[in-house]
Design a protein around this motif. Structure first.
Motif, PDB file in Angstrom:
ATOM      1  N   VAL A 164       0.833  -1.201   0.000  1.00  0.00           N
ATOM      2  CA  VAL A 164       0.000   0.000   0.000  1.00  0.00           C
ATOM      3  C   VAL A 164       0.869   1.252   0.000  1.00  0.00           C
ATOM      4  N   GLU A 165       2.068   1.153   0.557  1.00  0.00           N
ATOM      5  CA  GLU A 165       2.971   2.303   0.654  1.00  0.00           C
ATOM      6  C   GLU A 165       3.383   2.783  -0.733  1.00  0.00           C
ATOM      7  N   HIS A 166       3.433   4.082  -0.882  1.00  0.00           N
ATOM      8  CA  HIS A 166       3.738   4.693  -2.172  1.00  0.00           C
ATOM      9  C   HIS A 166       5.123   4.295  -2.677  1.00  0.00           C
ATOM     10  N   SER A 167       6.113   4.294  -1.800  1.00  0.00           N
ATOM     11  CA  SER A 167       7.487   3.961  -2.219  1.00  0.00           C
ATOM     12  C   SER A 167       7.607   2.513  -2.684  1.00  0.00           C
TER      13      SER A 167
ATOM     14  N   LYS B 289       4.989   0.658  -3.810  1.00  0.00           N
ATOM     15  CA  LYS B 289       4.124   0.526  -4.975  1.00  0.00           C
ATOM     16  C   LYS B 289       4.814   1.010  -6.248  1.00  0.00           C
ATOM     17  N   GLN B 290       5.635   2.067  -6.140  1.00  0.00           N
ATOM     18  CA  GLN B 290       6.348   2.597  -7.297  1.00  0.00           C
ATOM     19  C   GLN B 290       7.373   1.615  -7.855  1.00  0.00           C
ATOM     20  N   SER B 291       7.958   0.792  -6.992  1.00  0.00           N
ATOM     21  CA  SER B 291       8.996  -0.130  -7.441  1.00  0.00           C
ATOM     22  C   SER B 291       8.429  -1.387  -8.097  1.00  0.00           C
ATOM     23  N   LEU B 292       7.109  -1.551  -8.066  1.00  0.00           N
ATOM     24  CA  LEU B 292       6.481  -2.730  -8.657  1.00  0.00           C
ATOM     25  C   LEU B 292       6.171  -2.482 -10.124  1.00  0.00           C
ATOM     26  N   GLU B 293       6.230  -3.537 -10.909  1.00  0.00           N
ATOM     27  CA  GLU B 293       5.953  -3.399 -12.327  1.00  0.00           C
ATOM     28  C   GLU B 293       4.460  -3.515 -12.611  1.00  0.00           C
ATOM     29  N   CYS B 294       3.971  -2.676 -13.442  1.00  0.00           N
ATOM     30  CA  CYS B 294       2.580  -2.716 -13.928  1.00  0.00           C
ATOM     31  C   CYS B 294       1.540  -2.614 -12.815  1.00  0.00           C
ATOM     32  N   GLY B 295       1.916  -2.071 -11.668  1.00  0.00           N
ATOM     33  CA  GLY B 295       0.949  -1.893 -10.594  1.00  0.00           C
ATOM     34  C   GLY B 295       0.461  -3.183  -9.966  1.00  0.00           C
ATOM     35  N   ARG B 296       1.149  -4.292 -10.183  1.00  0.00           N
ATOM     36  CA  ARG B 296       0.730  -5.578  -9.604  1.00  0.00           C
ATOM     37  C   ARG B 296       1.184  -5.624  -8.148  1.00  0.00           C
ATOM     38  N   THR B 297       0.270  -5.350  -7.226  1.00  0.00           N
ATOM     39  CA  THR B 297       0.654  -5.232  -5.824  1.00  0.00           C
ATOM     40  C   THR B 297       0.420  -6.502  -5.014  1.00  0.00           C
ATOM     41  N   CYS B 298      -0.035  -7.570  -5.649  1.00  0.00           N
ATOM     42  CA  CYS B 298      -0.269  -8.795  -4.876  1.00  0.00           C
ATOM     43  C   CYS B 298       0.180 -10.022  -5.662  1.00  0.00           C
ATOM     44  N   ASN B 299       1.466 -10.071  -5.972  1.00  0.00           N
ATOM     45  CA  ASN B 299       2.029 -11.274  -6.572  1.00  0.00           C
ATOM     46  C   ASN B 299       3.316 -11.632  -5.831  1.00  0.00           C
ATOM     47  N   ALA B 300       3.979 -12.678  -6.276  1.00  0.00           N
ATOM     48  CA  ALA B 300       5.172 -13.150  -5.557  1.00  0.00           C
ATOM     49  C   ALA B 300       6.305 -12.131  -5.598  1.00  0.00           C
ATOM     50  N   LYS B 301       6.455 -11.396  -6.703  1.00  0.00           N
ATOM     51  CA  LYS B 301       7.507 -10.378  -6.781  1.00  0.00           C
ATOM     52  C   LYS B 301       7.233  -9.255  -5.785  1.00  0.00           C
ATOM     53  N   ALA B 302       5.977  -8.872  -5.665  1.00  0.00           N
ATOM     54  CA  ALA B 302       5.612  -7.842  -4.691  1.00  0.00           C
ATOM     55  C   ALA B 302       5.875  -8.332  -3.271  1.00  0.00           C
ATOM     56  N   ALA B 303       5.587  -9.602  -3.002  1.00  0.00           N
ATOM     57  CA  ALA B 303       5.832 -10.169  -1.677  1.00  0.00           C
ATOM     58  C   ALA B 303       7.319 -10.182  -1.356  1.00  0.00           C
TER      59      ALA B 303
ATOM     60  N   VAL C 201      12.126  -4.981   2.045  1.00  0.00           N
ATOM     61  CA  VAL C 201      11.940  -3.676   2.680  1.00  0.00           C
ATOM     62  C   VAL C 201      11.794  -3.844   4.191  1.00  0.00           C
ATOM     63  N   LEU C 202      11.058  -4.861   4.609  1.00  0.00           N
ATOM     64  CA  LEU C 202      10.895  -5.129   6.036  1.00  0.00           C
ATOM     65  C   LEU C 202      12.242  -5.454   6.678  1.00  0.00           C
ATOM     66  N   ALA C 203      13.067  -6.244   6.010  1.00  0.00           N
ATOM     67  CA  ALA C 203      14.389  -6.581   6.547  1.00  0.00           C
ATOM     68  C   ALA C 203      15.252  -5.335   6.690  1.00  0.00           C
TER      69      ALA C 203
END
Length: 128
Positions: free
Chosen positions: A50-53, A55-69, A75-77
């Motif tokens: 959900v965070e803007h920073s 979300k910007q690094s994801l391709e094609c706005g896909r926010t719920c796939n394995a690459k996004a995870a 980022v959490l680490a």
């Protein structure tokens, strides 16, 4: 009051060896990962698509796939390293991956593993 509500009436979880625990929230659109301090019920670090920073690094706005995870895990680490989480013996972040996969369902298995591997590759995870 909030601590009692989170831990329940008996505080057996507060005395647990597993002080820091990974909590995952996966919806159809977003992924959120929190690290919770079980001693006081506070969130130590969080990361989400959900965070803007992020979300910007994801391709094609896909926010719920394995690459996004995987990005959420990395980022959490990084945030945990900045936070200076205690890395003494047994003080890593604990997660029971099989239990998380069971709770999140078979379809989310790759997302759970992507987050766990993102944390593990940065040395922040003590997996069971």
């Amino acid at each position: 009051m909030f601590r009692k509500a989170l831990l329940g009436s008996n505080s057996q979880f507060a005395a647990s060896k597993e002080r820091y625990v990974l909590r995952l929230f996966i919806s159809l659109k977003y992924i959120t990962a929190n690290v919770v301090d079980r001693n006081n019920g506070c969130i130590v670090a969080t990361s989400s698509t959900v965070e803007h920073s992020v979300k910007q690094s994801l391709e094609c706005g896909r926010t719920c796939n394995a690459k996004a995870a995987a990005i959420v895990g990395e980022v959490l680490a990084m945030r945990l390293k900045v936070e200076g989480l205690d890395q003494g013996q047994g003080n890593g972040i604990h997660v029971n991956v099989n239990k998380e996969v069971e709770k999140k369902g078979f379809k989310n298995r790759t997302k759970v593993w992507a987050i766990v591997n993102g944390l593990k590759s940065n040395g922040e995870l003590d997996k069971r």
